[in-house]
Design an enzyme around this catalytic site. Structure first.
Site, PDB file in Angstrom:
ATOM      1  N   ASP A 145      -0.426  -0.638 -12.290  1.00  0.00           N
ATOM      2  CA  ASP A 145      -1.746  -0.145 -11.892  1.00  0.00           C
ATOM      3  C   ASP A 145      -2.443   0.380 -13.146  1.00  0.00           C
ATOM      4  O   ASP A 145      -1.811   0.922 -14.047  1.00  0.00           O
ATOM      5  CB  ASP A 145      -1.595   0.988 -10.860  1.00  0.00           C
ATOM      6  CG  ASP A 145      -2.898   1.307 -10.152  1.00  0.00           C
ATOM      7  OD1 ASP A 145      -3.012   1.013  -8.945  1.00  0.00           O
ATOM      8  OD2 ASP A 145      -3.826   1.851 -10.804  1.00  0.00           O
ATOM      9  N   ILE A 146      -3.769   0.203 -13.195  1.00  0.00           N
ATOM     10  CA  ILE A 146      -4.535   0.670 -14.359  1.00  0.00           C
ATOM     11  C   ILE A 146      -4.462   2.195 -14.482  1.00  0.00           C
ATOM     12  O   ILE A 146      -4.547   2.746 -15.581  1.00  0.00           O
ATOM     13  CB  ILE A 146      -6.001   0.166 -14.265  1.00  0.00           C
ATOM     14  CG1 ILE A 146      -6.646   0.106 -15.633  1.00  0.00           C
ATOM     15  CG2 ILE A 146      -6.821   0.974 -13.289  1.00  0.00           C
ATOM     16  CD1 ILE A 146      -7.946  -0.693 -15.644  1.00  0.00           C
ATOM     17  N   ASN A 175      -2.832   1.309   1.553  1.00  0.00           N
ATOM     18  CA  ASN A 175      -4.074   1.815   2.139  1.00  0.00           C
ATOM     19  C   ASN A 175      -4.782   0.702   2.899  1.00  0.00           C
ATOM     20  O   ASN A 175      -4.953  -0.400   2.367  1.00  0.00           O
ATOM     21  CB  ASN A 175      -4.995   2.348   1.037  1.00  0.00           C
ATOM     22  CG  ASN A 175      -4.342   3.463   0.230  1.00  0.00           C
ATOM     23  OD1 ASN A 175      -3.613   4.275   0.775  1.00  0.00           O
ATOM     24  ND2 ASN A 175      -4.601   3.493  -1.067  1.00  0.00           N
ATOM     25  N   GLN A 218      -8.602   2.663   0.963  1.00  0.00           N
ATOM     26  CA  GLN A 218      -8.590   1.315   0.367  1.00  0.00           C
ATOM     27  C   GLN A 218      -9.891   1.079  -0.399  1.00  0.00           C
ATOM     28  O   GLN A 218     -10.984   1.209   0.163  1.00  0.00           O
ATOM     29  CB  GLN A 218      -8.410   0.230   1.446  1.00  0.00           C
ATOM     30  CG  GLN A 218      -8.268  -1.159   0.842  1.00  0.00           C
ATOM     31  CD  GLN A 218      -7.949  -2.247   1.878  1.00  0.00           C
ATOM     32  OE1 GLN A 218      -7.989  -1.998   3.079  1.00  0.00           O
ATOM     33  NE2 GLN A 218      -7.642  -3.432   1.384  1.00  0.00           N
ATOM     34  N   HIS A 239      -2.668  -5.336  -0.958  1.00  0.00           N
ATOM     35  CA  HIS A 239      -1.742  -4.900  -2.016  1.00  0.00           C
ATOM     36  C   HIS A 239      -0.960  -3.680  -1.543  1.00  0.00           C
ATOM     37  O   HIS A 239      -1.440  -2.906  -0.714  1.00  0.00           O
ATOM     38  CB  HIS A 239      -2.507  -4.568  -3.306  1.00  0.00           C
ATOM     39  CG  HIS A 239      -3.530  -3.493  -3.124  1.00  0.00           C
ATOM     40  ND1 HIS A 239      -4.759  -3.731  -2.566  1.00  0.00           N
ATOM     41  CD2 HIS A 239      -3.495  -2.170  -3.408  1.00  0.00           C
ATOM     42  CE1 HIS A 239      -5.450  -2.613  -2.517  1.00  0.00           C
ATOM     43  NE2 HIS A 239      -4.699  -1.640  -3.015  1.00  0.00           N
ATOM     44  N   HIS A 271       1.212  -0.278  -3.141  1.00  0.00           N
ATOM     45  CA  HIS A 271       1.466   0.547  -4.324  1.00  0.00           C
ATOM     46  C   HIS A 271       2.955   0.887  -4.356  1.00  0.00           C
ATOM     47  O   HIS A 271       3.536   1.235  -3.329  1.00  0.00           O
ATOM     48  CB  HIS A 271       0.703   1.873  -4.247  1.00  0.00           C
ATOM     49  CG  HIS A 271      -0.783   1.722  -4.204  1.00  0.00           C
ATOM     50  ND1 HIS A 271      -1.586   1.970  -5.290  1.00  0.00           N
ATOM     51  CD2 HIS A 271      -1.622   1.348  -3.210  1.00  0.00           C
ATOM     52  CE1 HIS A 271      -2.852   1.766  -4.960  1.00  0.00           C
ATOM     53  NE2 HIS A 271      -2.910   1.390  -3.698  1.00  0.00           N
TER      54      HIS A 271
HETATM   55  P1  AMP Z   1      -6.545   0.959  -3.204  1.00  0.00           P
HETATM   56  O1  AMP Z   1      -7.220   2.290  -3.227  1.00  0.00           O
HETATM   57  O2  AMP Z   1      -5.291   0.962  -2.351  1.00  0.00           O
HETATM   58  O3  AMP Z   1      -7.502  -0.162  -2.851  1.00  0.00           O
HETATM   59  O4  AMP Z   1      -6.015   0.737  -4.660  1.00  0.00           O
HETATM   60  C1  AMP Z   1      -6.621  -0.050  -5.628  1.00  0.00           C
HETATM   61  C2  AMP Z   1      -5.849   0.162  -6.896  1.00  0.00           C
HETATM   62  O5  AMP Z   1      -6.204  -0.836  -7.806  1.00  0.00           O
HETATM   63  C3  AMP Z   1      -6.108   1.525  -7.561  1.00  0.00           C
HETATM   64  O6  AMP Z   1      -4.885   2.253  -7.668  1.00  0.00           O
HETATM   65  C4  AMP Z   1      -6.675   1.138  -8.922  1.00  0.00           C
HETATM   66  O7  AMP Z   1      -6.257   2.014  -9.953  1.00  0.00           O
HETATM   67  C5  AMP Z   1      -6.119  -0.264  -9.100  1.00  0.00           C
HETATM   68  N1  AMP Z   1      -6.889  -1.123 -10.003  1.00  0.00           N
HETATM   69  C6  AMP Z   1      -8.229  -1.344 -10.008  1.00  0.00           C
HETATM   70  N2  AMP Z   1      -8.568  -2.189 -11.001  1.00  0.00           N
HETATM   71  C7  AMP Z   1      -7.414  -2.533 -11.635  1.00  0.00           C
HETATM   72  C8  AMP Z   1      -7.109  -3.369 -12.739  1.00  0.00           C
HETATM   73  N3  AMP Z   1      -8.037  -4.038 -13.415  1.00  0.00           N
HETATM   74  N4  AMP Z   1      -5.803  -3.457 -13.125  1.00  0.00           N
HETATM   75  C9  AMP Z   1      -4.840  -2.782 -12.474  1.00  0.00           C
HETATM   76  N5  AMP Z   1      -5.077  -1.980 -11.412  1.00  0.00           N
HETATM   77  C10 AMP Z   1      -6.347  -1.846 -11.002  1.00  0.00           C
END
Ligand code: AMP
Ligand code: ZN
Length: 115
Positions: free
Chosen positions: A30-31, A86, A93, A99, A101
């Site tokens: 995750d970023i 989420n 979400q 996805h 986590h």
């Molecule tokens: P959610 O809130 O469950 O939709 O989580 C989305 C996740 O995607 C968050 O934890 C973000 O930090 C992650 N995310 C968004 N953009 C990127 C990216 N470019 N690379 C890796 N993770 C990302």
């Protein structure tokens, strides 16, 4: 899906460092690394959330989740992990592409997910 960041990762339009992959899923860091090792297990095809994910993909989802968690536990010397998913905006979400986590956990890491 146009403008879906995870579809762009899946197609190769956005390059990613994969932790593990099988036919229908891949995992990446995750970023946001507030919890060290935080990773995402992402479906290669676009389904909005758990309710849209075909049941037949369950075994591969579990395969990707388990192999990713094992790699993270080894790399980050974690003693356990949480799986978080989420669904819909109200539940946090942000990316509307299925996805999970994975959050590596250690003793006294100060993380309290349910408060
Ligand atoms: P959610 O809130 O469950 O939709 O989580 C989305 C996740 O995607 C968050 O934890 C973000 O930090 C992650 N995310 C968004 N953009 C990127 C990216 N470019 N690379 C890796 N993770 C990302
Ligand atoms: Zn998508």
């Amino acid at each position: 899906m146009e403008d879906c960041i995870f579809c762009k990762m899946s197609s190769g339009e956005i390059p990613v460092k994969k932790i593990y992959e099988n036919s229908n899923f891949f995992s990446i860091p995750d970023i946001n690394q507030e919890i060290k090792g935080h990773a995402l297990v992402i479906c290669k095809k676009h389904f909005e959330n758990t309710l849209n994910l075909p049941n037949i993909l369950g075994a591969e989802l579990l395969d990707c989740t388990k192999n990713t968690a094992l790699k993270l536990m080894k790399e980050y010397h974690a003693e356990g992990f949480n799986i978080l998913n989420n669904n819909f905006k109200i539940a946090g979400q942000i990316v509307n592409h299925f996805h999970l986590h994975i959050l590596p956990r250690k003793k006294d890491d100060g993380v309290n997910l349910l408060s």
